[in-house]
Design a protein around this motif. Sequence first.
Motif, PDB file in Angstrom:
ATOM      1  N   GLU A  76     -54.140  36.919 -21.047  1.00  0.00           N
ATOM      2  CA  GLU A  76     -54.441  36.168 -20.709  1.00  0.00           C
ATOM      3  C   GLU A  76     -55.200  34.768 -22.097  1.00  0.00           C
ATOM      4  O   GLU A  76     -55.363  34.254 -22.347  1.00  0.00           O
TER       5      GLU A  76
ATOM      6  N   LEU B 195     -67.424  24.964 -20.384  1.00  0.00           N
ATOM      7  CA  LEU B 195     -65.535  25.708 -20.847  1.00  0.00           C
ATOM      8  C   LEU B 195     -65.709  26.667 -21.474  1.00  0.00           C
ATOM      9  O   LEU B 195     -64.482  27.709 -21.908  1.00  0.00           O
TER      10      LEU B 195
ATOM     11  N   GLY C 211     -58.193  19.559 -19.287  1.00  0.00           N
ATOM     12  CA  GLY C 211     -57.975  19.225 -18.004  1.00  0.00           C
ATOM     13  C   GLY C 211     -59.536  18.953 -17.068  1.00  0.00           C
ATOM     14  O   GLY C 211     -59.493  18.402 -16.165  1.00  0.00           O
ATOM     15  N   MET C 212     -60.441  19.571 -18.181  1.00  0.00           N
ATOM     16  CA  MET C 212     -62.164  19.103 -17.453  1.00  0.00           C
ATOM     17  C   MET C 212     -61.608  17.622 -17.662  1.00  0.00           C
ATOM     18  O   MET C 212     -63.049  16.770 -16.847  1.00  0.00           O
TER      19      MET C 212
ATOM     20  N   ARG D 185     -65.775  30.579 -22.755  1.00  0.00           N
ATOM     21  CA  ARG D 185     -64.885  32.249 -21.877  1.00  0.00           C
ATOM     22  C   ARG D 185     -66.115  33.370 -23.083  1.00  0.00           C
ATOM     23  O   ARG D 185     -65.229  32.898 -23.663  1.00  0.00           O
TER      24      ARG D 185
ATOM     25  N   HIS E 157     -56.547  23.426 -23.204  1.00  0.00           N
ATOM     26  CA  HIS E 157     -55.996  23.244 -21.820  1.00  0.00           C
ATOM     27  C   HIS E 157     -57.318  22.968 -21.294  1.00  0.00           C
ATOM     28  O   HIS E 157     -57.085  22.350 -20.282  1.00  0.00           O
ATOM     29  N   ASP E 158     -58.684  23.317 -21.276  1.00  0.00           N
ATOM     30  CA  ASP E 158     -59.160  23.381 -20.081  1.00  0.00           C
ATOM     31  C   ASP E 158     -59.987  22.478 -20.448  1.00  0.00           C
ATOM     32  O   ASP E 158     -60.045  22.089 -20.092  1.00  0.00           O
TER      33      ASP E 158
ATOM     34  N   GLU F 261     -59.503  15.479 -14.868  1.00  0.00           N
ATOM     35  CA  GLU F 261     -60.239  15.660 -14.064  1.00  0.00           C
ATOM     36  C   GLU F 261     -61.957  14.413 -13.741  1.00  0.00           C
ATOM     37  O   GLU F 261     -62.120  14.260 -13.112  1.00  0.00           O
TER      38      GLU F 261
ATOM     39  N   GLY G  31     -63.142  28.620 -26.500  1.00  0.00           N
ATOM     40  CA  GLY G  31     -62.687  27.672 -25.638  1.00  0.00           C
ATOM     41  C   GLY G  31     -61.843  27.121 -26.316  1.00  0.00           C
ATOM     42  O   GLY G  31     -61.075  27.434 -26.950  1.00  0.00           O
ATOM     43  N   SER G  32     -60.694  26.431 -24.551  1.00  0.00           N
ATOM     44  CA  SER G  32     -59.343  26.117 -24.729  1.00  0.00           C
ATOM     45  C   SER G  32     -59.358  25.256 -25.071  1.00  0.00           C
ATOM     46  O   SER G  32     -59.566  24.000 -24.313  1.00  0.00           O
TER      47      SER G  32
END
Length: 614
Positions: free
Chosen positions: A324, A299, A418-419, A301, A414-415, A422, A411-412
Amino acid sequence: MHAAMANIRPSSVLHVDFNPRNGHQGEAAALAEIIQTGKLTAVFQPIMDFRNNAYIAFEGLIRGPEGTELHSPHQLFSAAERHGLYRELERASREAVFRSFARQNLPGKLFINATPDSLCDEFFLGDATLELLYQLGLAPNRIVIEITENQRIHDFPGLQAALGQFRNMGCQIAIDDLGEGFSNLRMWSEIRPDFIKIDRHFINGIAEDNIKHQFVKAMQSLAEICSAKIVAEGIESEADCLAVRDLGIALGQGYLIAMPVAEPRPTPCETLIRIIRQRTISVFPPTTRMAGKITVRSLTRPVGPVTPQTPIETLYRRFESEPELTSMPVVAEDTPLGLINRHEMSDRLAKPYFRELYGRKSCSQFMDALPLCIDESSTVQDAALLISRSARHHIYDGFIVTRHGKYCGIGSAHDLMGMITEMQIQAARYANPLTQLPGNVPINEHIDRLLEHRASFHACYFDIDNFKPFNDVFGYRRGDDVIVMLAQVLGQITNPSIDFCGHIGGDDFMVLFQSSDWEKRCQDALDLFDRKISTLIDETELMDNHYQGENRRGETVSYSLPSLSIGAVPVDNATALDSHREISAAATEAKRNAKKTPGSCLFIERRQLHRKAE
């Protein structure tokens, strides 16, 4: 070569005195006598081709004199190494194997073990070997040099040169014990062998171990790319043998196929052929999703940070150029100091004259000096738990990713969420979290495997009747108990090596039977379910196999205990069903017919649907 080797008798016994008083010298003398007089026995273990049920090769092995401490090959070669006679013993062993193989006129190829050091032996590499092979009537193209990696290889160019000479002679090359040695993956890429032998560690128990299954599957894929043939070593059980066969590996070796003996059978026994010819397809071990091993590293960035001395105006322009970004890390000498939230900074800069007054000052005044820092090796589950227990603003700010305390990126949340979502979806598709049985994807994949191999099987759809009112009256936890109980019943009545049991979802299950007595197994499931269901309800709540509860209008109603319906669809080469979708639809329809009968029931689809003429 040694002339005495021509008189080798496999059953010869040399009684050597290993008196401890003789010590080191006595062992050396005994070993020298074994080599000089040829008191070695060659034994052979066949390599089976599963495609045509025949032996395609034999591996030549060596044994010392029976009744002595040097009978074991390990003891024999260890002693040779201690006394500086390793190369001499290898020469004598090779000749013993060549002569015995030729004398018995065994079919196929001969795999002969060779250490990397022995490949440079002039007696092995030179004309002496060719002369002996021609003398014995053995064509060099029947010889496979099997490199045993019990020595670290330092000179790959020299090894390649030696193997090139053997290839020029017509010999082929094999690598032994892939996955076990010092550098055999590199050896594979350097010398491009004709045969790859997978270490027995990965074959023993492959039918039940998904990790081993995935390793071997990967090796098979690599071998296909390199045009090499895979040999699965160490096959000792029928289940492992069928698992290897169904992976598409054509060649196998091990005690199930045959033990190493001095005078082997030239062809497989009928029992082994019957095992290989089984039409049943092995059930691969369930796929273990590696969700628990996914780390925060995935994750991360790699955002270039600012320093505490960075002016506010510079940071503002940075945010403008990178819309972003929601947060900016503040780092000094690779050590994370804080996070600056974009929106909080924008709100403060919107105040009158703020930029003019503070634009050249340090951005650190906007910094959260207690940011959430998470090491990149942490799992995403651990990270999610940490965020959920931390201050609320960390959900918006995100977190800093570190490696041993040093800044790596950000790291977010939100991400991360989301992971996690999933992963949960994927996990539900591959394995049911309640029963841990395979889900829809593995069920469909196994149906496709059965169809691809044109195997005969019965697709049986299991469904619990009267489950919803039971769930409403007693609660979802008691409902889960019923589902788990059914999963346990299916585990009892199926043969895990050939019958595939999957959990579609809720109270729906699918079993793909290859067992010939599948109908009796289904009846056993009905009987077991009916006996066990009453044990999940307290006797005080049960009257004449009924229990009471309120319906939606608040009226007291008597409900029947849950029962079990099974819809069975036979599938064979004559059926018109040729996809997992069609089979699932047919099994669902059979289940609906079963549910029309009160109580636990098995409905078998008797209609014969024939495949259309091609």
